[in-house]
Design an enzyme around this catalytic site. Structure first.
Site, PDB file in Angstrom:
ATOM      1  N   LYS A   1       0.829  -1.217   0.000  1.00  0.00           N
ATOM      2  CA  LYS A   1       0.000   0.000   0.000  1.00  0.00           C
ATOM      3  C   LYS A   1       0.863   1.267   0.000  1.00  0.00           C
ATOM      4  CE  LYS A   1      -0.695   0.366   5.017  1.00  0.00           C
ATOM      5  NZ  LYS A   1       0.144   1.571   5.177  1.00  0.00           N
ATOM      6  N   ASP A   2       2.144   1.157   0.376  1.00  0.00           N
ATOM      7  CA  ASP A   2       3.036   2.326   0.397  1.00  0.00           C
ATOM      8  C   ASP A   2       3.829   2.483  -0.894  1.00  0.00           C
ATOM      9  OD1 ASP A   2       2.314   3.010   3.004  1.00  0.00           O
ATOM     10  OD2 ASP A   2       3.844   1.716   3.887  1.00  0.00           O
TER      11      ASP A   2
ATOM     12  N   ARG B 254      -8.331   8.475   2.338  1.00  0.00           N
ATOM     13  CA  ARG B 254      -9.309   7.395   2.100  1.00  0.00           C
ATOM     14  C   ARG B 254     -10.255   7.258   3.287  1.00  0.00           C
ATOM     15  NH1 ARG B 254      -9.351   2.295   4.212  1.00  0.00           N
ATOM     16  NH2 ARG B 254      -7.366   2.757   5.216  1.00  0.00           N
ATOM     17  N   ARG B 255      -9.703   7.257   4.489  1.00  0.00           N
ATOM     18  CA  ARG B 255     -10.549   7.122   5.686  1.00  0.00           C
ATOM     19  C   ARG B 255     -11.391   8.372   5.906  1.00  0.00           C
ATOM     20  NH1 ARG B 255      -5.430   4.684   8.827  1.00  0.00           N
ATOM     21  NH2 ARG B 255      -5.847   2.448   8.608  1.00  0.00           N
TER      22      ARG B 255
ATOM     23  N   ARG C 267      -0.236  11.460  11.927  1.00  0.00           N
ATOM     24  CA  ARG C 267       0.646  10.556  11.215  1.00  0.00           C
ATOM     25  C   ARG C 267       1.630   9.948  12.189  1.00  0.00           C
ATOM     26  NH1 ARG C 267       3.653  12.610   7.242  1.00  0.00           N
ATOM     27  NH2 ARG C 267       4.385  10.475   7.112  1.00  0.00           N
TER      28      ARG C 267
ATOM     29  N   ARG D  82       1.029   6.695  17.153  1.00  0.00           N
ATOM     30  CA  ARG D  82      -0.362   7.162  17.160  1.00  0.00           C
ATOM     31  C   ARG D  82      -1.078   6.751  18.443  1.00  0.00           C
ATOM     32  NH1 ARG D  82      -2.499   6.550  10.875  1.00  0.00           N
ATOM     33  NH2 ARG D  82      -0.422   6.516   9.975  1.00  0.00           N
TER      34      ARG D  82
ATOM     35  N   CYS E 158      -1.564  11.136  -4.254  1.00  0.00           N
ATOM     36  CA  CYS E 158      -1.663  10.812  -2.824  1.00  0.00           C
ATOM     37  C   CYS E 158      -2.795  11.552  -2.110  1.00  0.00           C
ATOM     38  CB  CYS E 158      -0.346  11.073  -2.119  1.00  0.00           C
ATOM     39  SG  CYS E 158       0.132  12.795  -2.140  1.00  0.00           S
TER      40      CYS E 158
END
Length: 310
Positions: free
Chosen positions: A82-83, A132-133, A150, A156, A243
């Protein structure tokens, strides 16, 4: 030439190093006589805590890893798929040798008081910087507030404990890798929170000329994950998302062997959602990815993506 040591390069975050340990364990089980050594690097994305679009977007998490591989400082790179940017090719001279068996693709809610997503009161601050979230929460739970957050999952969780947010959305697979599934309040279905392209997949990247090493590590690859990932990455490549584009989707190989791909493109405010879901039938995975992307382009995805600043 016999291989007796494989130097593995990776981001230096706790999660990334946990991923490397999985690779080392699988390599040791398959080739017990070969040693492994970890080459940790700090990436731009790990150093920078602002918006990713200001530092090359997603390539911020892979550039230094790629450089170490190409410079000969390491033999094998481990990436979260995903990165890895899909809107441009892998760095010249490198190739994916294997995609490991896929982990959980879902997102998890972490709430200190144990509330589920539908129970959160208006104004609850959700810590996430994922476009996306944010778009999906705006569409499904507009009464919640997203606050930028981030850093790796451990960081986090520290910020949550310090009161910088009231709840977090994190990848289930990431919490599994750092052995912190104890903090999960609720696991969200892919229908409730569509995952990112390449969710839960680890990729092994080699230099193209290292054919002996490619042959050796390709045995770690999972055929179903390879098909799913190929479809997803081709979808993203054709769509040419950046992005700041809220794009989500996942391919899935059924027990029967049938492959399908479901994908969505959102406006950042979640008010517009484009949907596509197709089965491969006789199509190869890359053609399925292309077909789903074209379906969304027909619905206006290009204008939607290009209309978002980046």
């Amino acid at each position: 030439m016999a291989i007796d040591l494989i130097r593995i390069v990776s981001r230096d975050s706790p999660m990334a190093l946990a991923q490397v340990e999985r690779v080392r364990a699988e390599l040791a089980a398959l080739h017990p006589g070969i040693g492994t050594e970890v080459v940790p690097v700090k990436t731009t994305g790990d150093r920078w805590m602002g918006e990713l679009s200001q530092v090359e977007g997603k390539g911020a998490f892979t550039k230094e890893v790629d450089q170490a591989l190409l410079a000969g400082e390491a033999d094998l790179a481990v990436h979260c798929v995903k990165d890895v940017p899909a809107d441009r090719p892998l760095p010249a001279g490198t190739t994916f040798a294997a995609f490991l068996k896929r982990d959980d693709i879902r997102d998890a809610l972490v709430h200190p008081a144990g509330l589920h997503l539908h129970q959160l009161p208006p104004g609850t601050r959700i810590g996430t910087s994922s476009v996306r979230r944010i778009a999906q929460l705006a569409a499904s739970h507009p009464h919640l507030d997203c606050v930028p957050m981030r850093g790796n999952a451990n960081r986090r969780l520290e910020k949550l404990a310090a009161g910088e947010a009231d709840a977090l959305l994190l990848a289930v697979s990431g919490l599994e890798r750092i052995q912190r599934t104890d903090v999960i309040t609720e696991i969200l279905s892919p229908e409730a929170m569509c995952p990112p392209i390449g969710a839960g997949v680890l990729a092994l990247q080699c230099r193209e000329g290292d054919t002996g090493l490619i042959d050796l590590v390709s045995a770690l690859g999972d055929p179903a994950t390879h098909r799913e990932t190929t479809a997803e990455r081709m979808f993203l490549h054709v769509l040419q998302g950046h992005c700041n584009s809220p794009i989500a989707g996942y391919a899935h190989v059924e027990g029967s062997g049938e492959l399908s791909l479901r994908a969505k493109v959102f406006t950042p405010d979640g008010k517009t959602v484009l949907n596509a879901h197709e089965w491969a039938g006789r199509l190869d995975p890359a053609t399925l990815g292309t077909s789903v992307a074209v379906s969304l382009l027909r619905q206006g995805a290009r204008e939607l993506i290009d209309g978002i600043a980046h």
